[in-house]
Design a protein around this motif. Sequence first.
Motif, short mmCIF file in Angstrom:
data_model
loop_
_atom_site.label_atom_id
_atom_site.label_comp_id
_atom_site.label_asym_id
_atom_site.label_seq_id
_atom_site.Cartn_x
_atom_site.Cartn_y
_atom_site.Cartn_z
N GLY A 128 0.67 -2.21 11.39
CA GLY A 128 1.67 -1.27 11.90
C GLY A 128 3.07 -1.63 11.44
N ALA A 129 3.39 -2.92 11.46
CA ALA A 129 4.71 -3.36 11.00
C ALA A 129 4.87 -3.09 9.51
CB ALA A 129 4.90 -4.85 11.29
N ALA A 130 3.81 -3.31 8.74
CA ALA A 130 3.86 -3.03 7.30
C ALA A 130 4.09 -1.55 7.03
CB ALA A 130 2.58 -3.50 6.62
N MET A 131 3.47 -0.70 7.83
CA MET A 131 3.66 0.74 7.66
C MET A 131 5.12 1.12 7.96
SD MET A 131 0.74 1.73 6.60
CE MET A 131 0.54 0.07 5.97
N GLY A 132 5.68 0.55 9.01
CA GLY A 132 7.05 0.83 9.37
C GLY A 132 8.07 0.35 8.36
N ALA A 133 7.70 -0.67 7.59
CA ALA A 133 8.61 -1.23 6.59
C ALA A 133 8.26 -0.77 5.17
CB ALA A 133 8.56 -2.75 6.66
N ASN A 134 7.33 0.16 5.03
CA ASN A 134 6.90 0.64 3.71
C ASN A 134 8.10 1.18 2.94
OD1 ASN A 134 5.72 1.86 1.50
ND2 ASN A 134 4.57 3.38 2.70
N PRO A 135 8.46 0.57 1.80
CA PRO A 135 9.60 1.08 1.03
C PRO A 135 9.27 2.30 0.18
CG PRO A 135 8.69 -0.84 -0.05
CD PRO A 135 7.92 -0.66 1.23
N VAL B 241 4.41 8.21 -1.54
CA VAL B 241 3.73 7.68 -2.72
C VAL B 241 2.72 6.61 -2.30
CG1 VAL B 241 4.06 6.50 -4.93
CG2 VAL B 241 5.70 8.24 -4.18
N VAL B 242 3.10 5.71 -1.43
CA VAL B 242 2.18 4.79 -0.76
C VAL B 242 2.03 5.40 0.63
CG1 VAL B 242 1.78 2.43 0.04
CG2 VAL B 242 2.97 2.83 -2.14
N PRO B 243 0.91 6.11 0.86
CA PRO B 243 0.79 7.10 1.94
C PRO B 243 0.60 6.55 3.36
CG PRO B 243 -1.27 6.94 0.78
CD PRO B 243 -0.31 6.05 0.05
N CYS B 244 1.63 5.92 3.91
CA CYS B 244 1.52 5.38 5.26
C CYS B 244 1.35 6.48 6.31
CB CYS B 244 2.71 4.48 5.58
SG CYS B 244 4.32 5.23 5.33
N HIS B 245 1.64 7.72 5.95
CA HIS B 245 1.41 8.83 6.88
C HIS B 245 -0.09 9.03 7.15
CE1 HIS B 245 1.27 10.71 2.88
NE2 HIS B 245 0.42 11.59 3.42
N ARG B 246 -0.95 8.46 6.33
CA ARG B 246 -2.40 8.60 6.50
C ARG B 246 -2.99 7.55 7.43
NH1 ARG B 246 -3.22 9.38 0.06
NH2 ARG B 246 -2.21 11.42 -0.06
N VAL B 247 -2.16 6.69 8.00
CA VAL B 247 -2.65 5.64 8.90
C VAL B 247 -2.46 6.10 10.33
CG1 VAL B 247 -2.49 3.21 9.54
CG2 VAL B 247 -2.04 3.91 7.17
N ALA C 265 3.73 17.15 9.37
CA ALA C 265 3.82 18.10 8.25
C ALA C 265 3.02 17.60 7.04
CB ALA C 265 5.28 18.33 7.87
N LEU C 266 3.12 16.31 6.73
CA LEU C 266 2.38 15.77 5.60
C LEU C 266 0.88 15.82 5.85
CD1 LEU C 266 4.65 12.67 4.83
CD2 LEU C 266 4.40 14.73 3.41
N LEU C 267 0.44 15.47 7.05
CA LEU C 267 -0.98 15.52 7.38
C LEU C 267 -1.50 16.96 7.40
CD1 LEU C 267 -1.14 12.72 10.09
CD2 LEU C 267 -2.07 12.63 7.75
N ALA C 268 -0.69 17.90 7.87
CA ALA C 268 -1.09 19.30 7.85
C ALA C 268 -1.20 19.81 6.42
CB ALA C 268 -0.10 20.15 8.65
N MET C 269 -0.24 19.44 5.59
CA MET C 269 -0.26 19.85 4.19
C MET C 269 -1.53 19.35 3.48
SD MET C 269 2.49 18.97 1.24
CE MET C 269 1.70 17.41 0.90
N GLU C 270 -2.00 18.15 3.87
CA GLU C 270 -3.19 17.57 3.27
C GLU C 270 -4.48 18.05 3.95
OE1 GLU C 270 -3.09 13.33 2.74
OE2 GLU C 270 -1.09 13.37 1.87
N GLY C 271 -4.35 18.90 4.98
CA GLY C 271 -5.53 19.46 5.63
C GLY C 271 -6.13 18.58 6.72
N VAL C 272 -5.46 17.49 7.07
CA VAL C 272 -5.96 16.59 8.12
C VAL C 272 -5.66 17.17 9.50
CG1 VAL C 272 -5.73 14.28 9.13
CG2 VAL C 272 -5.74 14.57 6.63
#
Length: 195
Positions: A146-153, A157-163, A182-189
């Motif tokens: 979770g901390a890595a996702m929050g600090a994802n630079p 492109v590195v899809p932390c929205h998928r976690v 919005a990103l998850l909806a765009m991807e159909g999730v």
Amino acid sequence: MTDTQGEPGARAAAAPRTWKRTVRDTPVGPLLLAATDAGLVTVAFHARGRTADRALARLAERLGGGPAPDGQAAADGHLARAADELDRYFAGDRSPFTVALDWSLTGGFAERVLRELARHVPYGTTVGYQDLAVRAGDPGAARAVGAAMGANPLPVVVPCHRVLESSGAIGGFSGGLETKRALLAMEGVLPQPLF
């Protein structure tokens, strides 16, 4: 992609680095993209006004350098490729990102997690924090994921929205929960919003 290890910012202290930047308008708002000669180094949400200024100041501090002079062809090429791939992504292209990535703003376990995410969680799929911890080789590190996702630079492109949380809840997101939805909806999730 670079394969150096270490703590975030540790590599940047060695020698100042220059970078190029651009702002891209997208369906989730303006994104600040910055690249070094090694690759795309950061993506920042809400890239207007003070938010963009803070992101640029953080980037200069972390890399120890500043904007590159004209003629830095590799950085320009990485920015152009990232912009093109992001445009295609937002148009619904399911192809993985291929732009070279400069991992110098992350390191150690966080970098391992982000690399795993970038390689093995494709468009339209999700993964839980715990599962990603297992995949990165540390089953007890779901909170560190979770901390890595929050600090994802390099979000999007590195899809932390998928976690997602193990319960299936959306969890947090550095770009804001509406952006993640919005990103998850765009991807159909998730279903597309009605309004």
